[in-house]
Design an enzyme around this catalytic site. Structure first.
Site, short mmCIF file in Angstrom:
data_model
loop_
_atom_site.label_atom_id
_atom_site.label_comp_id
_atom_site.label_asym_id
_atom_site.label_seq_id
_atom_site.Cartn_x
_atom_site.Cartn_y
_atom_site.Cartn_z
N ASP A 1 -72.69 13.22 -35.37
CA ASP A 1 -72.21 14.61 -35.53
C ASP A 1 -70.93 14.87 -34.73
O ASP A 1 -70.03 15.56 -35.20
CB ASP A 1 -73.28 15.61 -35.07
CG ASP A 1 -74.48 15.66 -36.01
OD1 ASP A 1 -74.49 14.89 -37.00
OD2 ASP A 1 -75.40 16.46 -35.75
N ARG B 1 -56.19 0.17 -37.20
CA ARG B 1 -57.01 0.19 -38.41
C ARG B 1 -58.08 1.28 -38.27
O ARG B 1 -58.91 1.23 -37.36
CB ARG B 1 -57.67 -1.18 -38.62
CG ARG B 1 -58.61 -1.19 -39.80
CD ARG B 1 -59.26 -2.56 -40.04
NE ARG B 1 -60.24 -2.40 -41.09
CZ ARG B 1 -61.54 -2.68 -40.98
NH1 ARG B 1 -62.02 -3.21 -39.87
NH2 ARG B 1 -62.36 -2.46 -41.98
N HIS C 1 -65.52 2.83 -45.62
CA HIS C 1 -66.26 2.17 -44.54
C HIS C 1 -67.63 2.84 -44.42
O HIS C 1 -67.97 3.45 -43.40
CB HIS C 1 -65.47 2.24 -43.22
CG HIS C 1 -65.91 1.26 -42.18
ND1 HIS C 1 -65.04 0.39 -41.55
CD2 HIS C 1 -67.13 1.00 -41.65
CE1 HIS C 1 -65.72 -0.35 -40.67
NE2 HIS C 1 -66.99 0.01 -40.70
N ASN D 1 -64.83 -2.02 -46.86
CA ASN D 1 -65.20 -2.77 -45.67
C ASN D 1 -66.61 -3.34 -45.80
O ASN D 1 -67.57 -2.59 -45.96
CB ASN D 1 -65.16 -1.85 -44.43
CG ASN D 1 -65.52 -2.60 -43.16
OD1 ASN D 1 -64.76 -3.45 -42.70
ND2 ASN D 1 -66.70 -2.32 -42.62
N GLU D 2 -66.73 -4.65 -45.71
CA GLU D 2 -68.01 -5.36 -45.60
C GLU D 2 -69.00 -5.10 -46.75
O GLU D 2 -70.02 -4.42 -46.58
CB GLU D 2 -68.67 -5.06 -44.24
CG GLU D 2 -67.82 -5.57 -43.09
CD GLU D 2 -68.55 -5.55 -41.73
OE1 GLU D 2 -69.63 -4.96 -41.64
OE2 GLU D 2 -68.01 -6.14 -40.79
N ASN E 1 -63.84 -10.05 -41.28
CA ASN E 1 -64.55 -9.47 -40.14
C ASN E 1 -65.53 -10.53 -39.67
O ASN E 1 -66.39 -10.96 -40.45
CB ASN E 1 -65.36 -8.24 -40.56
CG ASN E 1 -64.48 -7.05 -40.93
OD1 ASN E 1 -63.26 -7.16 -40.97
ND2 ASN E 1 -65.11 -5.92 -41.20
N TYR F 1 -67.92 -12.17 -36.23
CA TYR F 1 -68.44 -11.98 -34.88
C TYR F 1 -69.18 -13.19 -34.35
O TYR F 1 -69.10 -13.50 -33.18
CB TYR F 1 -69.39 -10.77 -34.86
CG TYR F 1 -68.69 -9.44 -35.07
CD1 TYR F 1 -68.25 -8.70 -33.98
CD2 TYR F 1 -68.46 -8.95 -36.34
CE1 TYR F 1 -67.61 -7.48 -34.15
CE2 TYR F 1 -67.81 -7.72 -36.53
CZ TYR F 1 -67.39 -6.99 -35.43
OH TYR F 1 -66.75 -5.80 -35.61
N GLU G 1 -61.71 -7.55 -38.09
CA GLU G 1 -62.65 -7.16 -37.02
C GLU G 1 -63.09 -8.40 -36.27
O GLU G 1 -63.40 -9.43 -36.88
CB GLU G 1 -63.93 -6.49 -37.58
CG GLU G 1 -63.76 -5.05 -37.96
CD GLU G 1 -65.07 -4.40 -38.44
OE1 GLU G 1 -66.16 -4.85 -38.00
OE2 GLU G 1 -64.99 -3.46 -39.23
#
Ligand SMILES: *[C@@H]1O[C@H](CO)[C@@H](O)[C@H](O)[C@H]1NC(C)=O
Ligand SMILES: *[C@@H]1O[C@H](CO)[C@@H](O)[C@H](O)[C@H]1NC(C)=O
Length: 501
Positions: free
Chosen positions: A73, A98, A143, A187-188, A330, A332, A401
């Site tokens: 929120d 980005r 996204h 995105n993704e 992206n 990780y 990412e």
């Protein structure tokens, strides 16, 4: 029985990649940035005419789904503090920033008959502020915050989503394309389709695995491709920008040298990211062979009248193939994959995991982030980049990412080590011919980490969520990243003095 994977994989330690300590210079044209997304930072969830997204609904309907029962929120309040975000980007010396646009902030009901001028203004202000500070805006169109009104109609599993998406994209090209030259359509895809529609990991938490994620994949690929072609046909000549897609790629390594485990890793890589990359970036197009074969075989065994993986017609294959100027990666972490017949029955039938038929695990000897899924495995990143080069004829790659989570605090030496080690193998890959041209840290600032709420911190800058002003403070890693950008090189001996950014 689960095999003791830590014995199997001890042999993979470092895997031939040496993390050398010499100073390593990136090419002059190489660019560095940092990334965020709308729902994770903006707040302003019900302000100035914004409509509701599937994440507003998910966090409000059942707060217990979020680890700390929080919502986005207010988040980092970037709806009001965007000038401070740009100042941070400037402090770091970023070449680009980005960010993503919230679809329901632009189109409260999802469809283009009602445009929210306050939403248009917000991103205009952000883009202008970036340009004033010499920072390129890198805009992600989608996204994850789908307008709730469109989810009521099925969202990404309704084939009409292709038209809805293209209508939305056209508005962004029209309003922002004169100044925005870097675009990511979506995105993704895996997190949208598998996690959102095939499980309960992400909104809309549909949990219809084995069917919905593949319907979503087809629609999403077509939506992306049509958005790309719209740019080519109506905007490229005038606006001269570049349009791609960001795909999340985990590297899967065989847990042993057996043929079965090798195949398990191949299948896992194809399900995880080949599913979306192969149709766009391979010479042949279409879904990967492993996906088509596994799903068709199992669908037949299970009594379906056709494969649960939707067909792509020849013209759809042609539309999707080649529909990107760059491959946004992206990435990780890395996982080990193995196959074990005694595991029959481990996964629901039908399901994505059962179709993939691989068990994927981490390795307790790898450095562990705050996020359970995230371990530091630089050689996996290196192998991923080499595989992309090999499979897709060395496409232009932007790392869109990459980053590390902690529980918080300003002295984040583990994050610094992660960035240095990942950038070091990225440098190796570039020296060996991988066409990687940009690197984007996730994230500029701490933010709402989806179902983990505010319990996992990815920011180069800490955000104090307990304060109304959402004060931002640079972490040690921010100073290190700033020096990497300033010198366009990696010097692992550099120690920042922590009071001057
Ligand atoms: C999701 O679906 C699976 C299998 O279809 C089921 O076992 C699981 O309980 C469901 N999860 C939720 C949260 O409904
Ligand atoms: C288009 O952009 C490229 C860089 O992305 C630049 O080299 C080229 O000169 C530009 N062309 C026009 C017509 O502006």
């Amino acid at each position: 029985m689960i095999r003791p994977f830590f014995i199997l994989c001890a042999i993979f330690h470092n895997n031939g990649v040496s993390l050398s300590s010499k100073i390593r210079k990136f090419p002059d044209s190489f660019e560095f940035g940092a990334s965020t997304s709308a729902y994770q930072i903006e707040g302003g969830w019900y302000e100035d005419g914004k409509g509701l997204s599937i994440w507003d609904i998910a966090t409000h309907m059942d707060p217990s789904q979020i680890k700390d029962k929080s919502t986005g929120d207010i988040a980092a309040d970037s709806y009001h503090l965007y000038k401070r975000d740009v100042e941070i980007a400037k402090e770091l010396g970023l070449d680009f920033y980005r960010f993503s646009v919230s679809w329901p902030r632009i189109l409260p009901k999802g469809l283009p008959n009602q445009i929210n001028q306050a939403g248009i203004d917000y991103y205009n202000n952000l883009i202008n502020e970036l340009l004033k500070n010499n920072i390129k805006p890198f805009l992600t169109i989608y996204h994850w915050d789908l307008p709730y009104e469109l989810q009521k109609l099925g969202g990404w599993i309704n084939p009409h989503v292709v038209d809805w998406f293209v209508d939305y994209v056209k508005i962004l090209y029209d309003y922002y394309g004169d100044r925005v030259k870097l675009w990511i359509t979506i995105n993704e895809p895996k997190q949208i389709c598998y996690e959102g529609y095939g499980s309960t990991l992400k909104a809309p938490m549909l949990n219809a695995s084995g069917v919905a994620e593949y319907m979503c994949a087809k629609n999403l690929l077509l939506a992306h491709a049509k958005a790309y072609h719209l740019y080519n046909q109506n905007y490229r000549k005038l606006q001269n920008g570049t349009v791609g897609i960001s795909i999340s790629c985990t590297w899967f390594e065989p847990a042993s040298e057996t043929i079965d485990d090798h195949q398990a890793a191949v299948d896992a890589n194809q399900f995880d990211w080949g599913q979306y990359a192969h149709p766009i970036f391979s010479k042949a197009g279409h879904f990967p062979f492993e996906l088509k074969k596994n799903i068709a075989l199992k669908s037949a065994e299970q009594g379906f009248s056709r494969s649960r993986l939707p067909e792509l017609s020849a013209s759809e294959v042609a539309l999707i193939r080649g529909s990107a100027d760059f491959f946004g990666v992206n990435t990780y972490t890395t996982k080990l994959a193995y196959r074990d017949a005694s595991l029959d029955g481990l996964y629901a039938v039908p399901s994505y995991m059962d179709d993939m038929a691989a068990v994927v695990v981490g390795n307790p000897t790898w450095p562990q982030a705050k996020s359970t899924w995230l371990q530091e495995v630089p050689w996996g990143f290196y192998k991923l980049l080499k595989e992309i080069k090999k499979n897709y004829n060395n496409p232009v790659v932007y790392i869109t990412e990459n980053g590390w989570s902690t529980a918080g605090g300003l002295f984040d030496d583990d994050r610094i080590q992660y960035y240095r080690n990942y950038l070091s193998v990225l440098h190796d890959a570039i020296e060996e011919g991988c066409d990687v041209r940009k690197y984007t840290a996730w994230s500029l600032i701490d933010n709402f980490e989806w179902k983990n709420g505010y319990t996992e911190k990815f920011g180069l800058y800490e955000v104090d969520f307990s304060r109304e002003d959402r004060n931002r403070t640079p972490r040690k890693s921010a100073y290190v990243y700033k020096e990497i950008i300033r010198t366009k090189s990696l010097d692992t001996t550099y120690e920042p003095e922590i009071n001057t950014v």
